[in-house]
Design a protein around this motif. Structure first.
Motif, PDB file in Angstrom:
ATOM      1  N   LEU A 119       0.817  -1.219   0.000  1.00 53.69           N
ATOM      2  CA  LEU A 119       0.000   0.000   0.000  1.00 53.69           C
ATOM      3  C   LEU A 119       0.851   1.269   0.000  1.00 53.69           C
ATOM      4  N   MET A 120       1.880   1.289   0.824  1.00 48.94           N
ATOM      5  CA  MET A 120       2.654   2.523   0.985  1.00 48.94           C
ATOM      6  C   MET A 120       3.481   2.886  -0.244  1.00 48.94           C
ATOM      7  N   SER A 121       4.030   1.910  -0.913  1.00 45.23           N
ATOM      8  CA  SER A 121       4.849   2.229  -2.090  1.00 45.23           C
ATOM      9  C   SER A 121       4.059   3.000  -3.144  1.00 45.23           C
ATOM     10  N   PRO A 122       2.870   2.520  -3.550  1.00 45.93           N
ATOM     11  CA  PRO A 122       2.110   3.306  -4.529  1.00 45.93           C
ATOM     12  C   PRO A 122       1.571   4.618  -3.956  1.00 45.93           C
ATOM     13  N   GLN A 123       1.243   4.658  -2.657  1.00 48.47           N
ATOM     14  CA  GLN A 123       0.753   5.900  -2.043  1.00 48.47           C
ATOM     15  C   GLN A 123       1.826   6.984  -2.097  1.00 48.47           C
TER      16      GLN A 123
END
Length: 153
Positions: A119-123
């Motif tokens: 989740l965090m990488s694309p966010q």
């Protein structure tokens, strides 16, 4: 009064005057920087980051934390809680009160691909340096529920 004593007193007075002038000049320069920095005096500015980022803006960070990301449709607070202290999953970190530099480095690592999370990488992929700095300043300014484990056995 002997001339040597007068010279000694004069030297002390001269030294004290120079020291006072230096302190006053430092305060003037500090006040000048604050005056030219919107929001600084009101506490709206965060601190400079060791991550080499611009100064964080707390209010802008709050706005970003509430904005839905295009990559996941989630905002920061959707997963980490309204003040960063109530994550929806026990494996998600509490961000409220965390060191801003830590948060900035973590977000940079997600953005740059040096740290991976589904989740965090694309966010973080499209965050600018200013966005990262603003988010770090806002979450860092929140009340903390973090505790250190020093001394626990």
């Amino acid at each position: 009064m002997p001339k040597a004593t007068q010279l000694k007193r004069f030297a002390i007075v001269l030294f004290a005057a120079g020291a006072l002038a230096a302190c006053s000049q430092s305060e003037v320069e500090s006040a000048d920087k604050s005056a030219g920095d919107p929001g600084h005096a009101s506490g709206e500015q965060g601190s400079r980051s060791s991550a080499g980022l611009p100064e964080g803006r707390i209010a802008a960070g709050e706005h970003l934390a509430q904005a839905k990301g295009k990559a996941t449709g989630q905002s920061c607070i959707d997963c980490h809680g309204a003040d960063g202290n109530h994550p929806i999953d026990a494996t998600y970190p509490k961000l409220g009160g965390q060191y801003g530099d830590y948060l900035a480095h973590a977000l940079q690592a997600y953005r740059d691909g040096n740290r991976q999370h589904v989740l965090m990488s694309p966010q973080a992929a499209n965050l600018s340096d200013q966005d990262i700095s603003d988010l770090a300043a806002w979450f860092g300014s929140r009340p903390s529920q973090l505790r250190d484990l020093h001394g626990l056995k």
